[in-house]
Scaffold this motif. Structure first.
Motif, PDB file in Angstrom:
ATOM      1  N   GLN A  40       0.839  -1.208   0.000  1.00 21.70           N
ATOM      2  CA  GLN A  40       0.000   0.000   0.000  1.00 21.70           C
ATOM      3  C   GLN A  40       0.873   1.256   0.000  1.00 21.70           C
ATOM      4  O   GLN A  40       0.570   2.240  -0.679  1.00 21.70           O
ATOM      5  N   THR A  41       1.977   1.179   0.752  1.00 25.22           N
ATOM      6  CA  THR A  41       2.890   2.329   0.804  1.00 25.22           C
ATOM      7  C   THR A  41       3.569   2.574  -0.537  1.00 25.22           C
ATOM      8  O   THR A  41       3.625   3.708  -1.018  1.00 25.22           O
ATOM      9  N   PHE A  42       4.059   1.500  -1.159  1.00 32.51           N
ATOM     10  CA  PHE A  42       4.813   1.632  -2.403  1.00 32.51           C
ATOM     11  C   PHE A  42       3.921   1.927  -3.609  1.00 32.51           C
ATOM     12  O   PHE A  42       4.354   2.614  -4.545  1.00 32.51           O
ATOM     13  N   TYR A  43       2.696   1.424  -3.617  1.00 34.29           N
ATOM     14  CA  TYR A  43       1.857   1.559  -4.803  1.00 34.29           C
ATOM     15  C   TYR A  43       0.740   2.600  -4.669  1.00 34.29           C
ATOM     16  O   TYR A  43       0.120   2.964  -5.672  1.00 34.29           O
ATOM     17  N   ILE A  44       0.512   3.091  -3.451  1.00 33.11           N
ATOM     18  CA  ILE A  44      -0.539   4.099  -3.270  1.00 33.11           C
ATOM     19  C   ILE A  44       0.018   5.367  -2.616  1.00 33.11           C
ATOM     20  O   ILE A  44      -0.081   6.467  -3.170  1.00 33.11           O
ATOM     21  N   THR A  45       0.622   5.196  -1.427  1.00 33.59           N
ATOM     22  CA  THR A  45       1.056   6.369  -0.661  1.00 33.59           C
ATOM     23  C   THR A  45       2.164   7.140  -1.368  1.00 33.59           C
ATOM     24  O   THR A  45       2.041   8.352  -1.604  1.00 33.59           O
ATOM     25  N   LEU A  46       3.256   6.460  -1.709  1.00 33.88           N
ATOM     26  CA  LEU A  46       4.387   7.154  -2.338  1.00 33.88           C
ATOM     27  C   LEU A  46       4.028   7.794  -3.681  1.00 33.88           C
ATOM     28  O   LEU A  46       4.397   8.950  -3.926  1.00 33.88           O
ATOM     29  N   PRO A  47       3.320   7.096  -4.587  1.00 29.91           N
ATOM     30  CA  PRO A  47       2.947   7.751  -5.851  1.00 29.91           C
ATOM     31  C   PRO A  47       2.114   9.014  -5.645  1.00 29.91           C
ATOM     32  O   PRO A  47       2.248   9.968  -6.419  1.00 29.91           O
ATOM     33  N   ASN A  48       1.273   9.025  -4.620  1.00 28.95           N
ATOM     34  CA  ASN A  48       0.472  10.215  -4.353  1.00 28.95           C
ATOM     35  C   ASN A  48       1.284  11.331  -3.698  1.00 28.95           C
ATOM     36  O   ASN A  48       0.873  12.496  -3.741  1.00 28.95           O
ATOM     37  N   LEU A  49       2.407  10.964  -3.094  1.00 25.95           N
ATOM     38  CA  LEU A  49       3.279  11.973  -2.488  1.00 25.95           C
ATOM     39  C   LEU A  49       4.283  12.553  -3.473  1.00 25.95           C
ATOM     40  O   LEU A  49       4.841  13.617  -3.224  1.00 25.95           O
ATOM     41  N   VAL A  50       4.511  11.867  -4.586  1.00 25.38           N
ATOM     42  CA  VAL A  50       5.532  12.296  -5.547  1.00 25.38           C
ATOM     43  C   VAL A  50       5.340  13.738  -6.022  1.00 25.38           C
ATOM     44  O   VAL A  50       6.312  14.516  -6.053  1.00 25.38           O
ATOM     45  N   PRO A  51       4.127  14.176  -6.393  1.00 28.27           N
ATOM     46  CA  PRO A  51       3.980  15.577  -6.825  1.00 28.27           C
ATOM     47  C   PRO A  51       4.408  16.575  -5.752  1.00 28.27           C
ATOM     48  O   PRO A  51       5.065  17.581  -6.065  1.00 28.27           O
ATOM     49  N   MET A  52       4.071  16.303  -4.488  1.00 27.98           N
ATOM     50  CA  MET A  52       4.465  17.204  -3.410  1.00 27.98           C
ATOM     51  C   MET A  52       5.970  17.153  -3.189  1.00 27.98           C
ATOM     52  O   MET A  52       6.605  18.185  -2.926  1.00 27.98           O
TER      53      MET A  52
END
Length: 299
Positions: free
Chosen positions: A204-216
């Motif tokens: 969940q961290t690698f495929y959801i959380t981190l991708p959503n944090l990349v723009p920030m």
């Protein structure tokens, strides 16, 4: 329309007035002193009465001993701080986001935010004691496990990394605020779908959380580029010594020594003006990149 809008928001403009006045007094009025970079300053004739000498101080600046080493130190230390200033806050935000006990979570947040509000005058003394090669707790621990003590504040090799480490300790908690806010904006249904598909916390961290944090992450990194020539005068000034000038001296401390200690006000002004112009280009470029890649706008 504009008149009505101003009338409705005049209270907000009045709230900004003290700040605008202070910025004008302490930031805009002193800019008149830039002329000293192009003059042979004489105290008896004053700043505006002194004779013009053109670009001589800038030529002298380029011949200052170790000027290129100082420039490299500034860029190197700033670059490491930018990288560490993204990695550690993101890691902390991800870890803290996994905590479910609200009391513990808020307590940890308060503890790690607190150092941000302490000045480097206070922290400088604390770190000098903690990192002391003879009585510091860090070196006592190193000695206890069979390692040699490290002179963090007096070693040319260790000092730049000491600056980065102490900066991270002071700022990573406060820097994580924006990432914690970004985590709250992630759609919870994404995690629910991932759980139904059998994904664990790591996936969940690698495929959801981190991708959503990349723009920030990209946005904060790009905006940090404007501070490449600001390696932290307060921190360096309170921690460095002549022993580590070769790796710890930065542009701001060089300007301080030239202008305040050596009373070469014109040369110090020239160096400061050069730094300001380069910083202006970097800030403008970073905002242009932020607008292009993350659609970030100032207004």
């Amino acid at each position: 329309m504009m008149k009505r809008k101003f009338k409705n928001e005049h209270i907000f403009h009045l709230m900004l007035l003290p700040s605008v006045v202070l910025v004008f007094i302490y930031s805009y009025i002193p800019m008149a002193g830039i002329v000293m970079a192009f003059k042979k300053f004489s105290p008896s004739k004053g700043m505006f009465g002194s004779p013009w000498i053109g670009w001589d101080h800038f030529q002298y600046m380029l011949n200052i001993p170790d000027i290129y080493q100082v420039l490299w130190n500034t860029i190197f230390i700033s670059a490491m701080k930018i990288i560490a200033g993204v990695v550690f806050p993101v890691a902390f935000a991800l870890l803290l986001n996994e905590v479910r006990n609200r009391l513990f979570k808020r307590s940890v947040q308060t503890i790690v935010y607190f150092p941000h509000f302490l000045s480097w005058i206070i922290l400088g003394g604390i770190f000098i004691d903690i990192l002391s090669p003879s009585s510091g707790i860090v070196n006592q621990l190193l000695t206890a496990i069979g390692l040699d003590p490290i002179y963090f504040m007096g070693s040319k090799g260790w000092f730049p990394f000491t600056l980065v480490g102490t900066e991270v300790w002071k700022e990573f908690g406060y820097g994580a605020i924006v990432y914690l806010a970004a985590l709250t904006s992630i759609d919870p249904t994404l995690y629910e779908s991932a759980v139904m598909d059998g994904a664990g916390r790591w996936k969940q961290t690698f495929y959801i959380t981190l991708p959503n944090l990349v723009p920030m992450i990209i946005l904060m990194t790009i905006l940090s580029l404007g501070n490449v020539l600001n390696a932290g005068f307060d921190q360096v000034f309170n921690l460095y010594s002549p022993q580590v000038y070769s790796t710890g001296d930065i542009i701001d401390t060089l300007v301080y020594r030239i202008g305040v200690l050596d009373a070469q006000y014109e040369v110090a002004t020239a160096v400061g003006l050069f730094k300001s112009l380069v910083s202006l280009l970097l800030v403008s470029g970073s905002y242009a990149l932020a607008y292009r890649y993350t659609d970030y706008r100032i207004f």
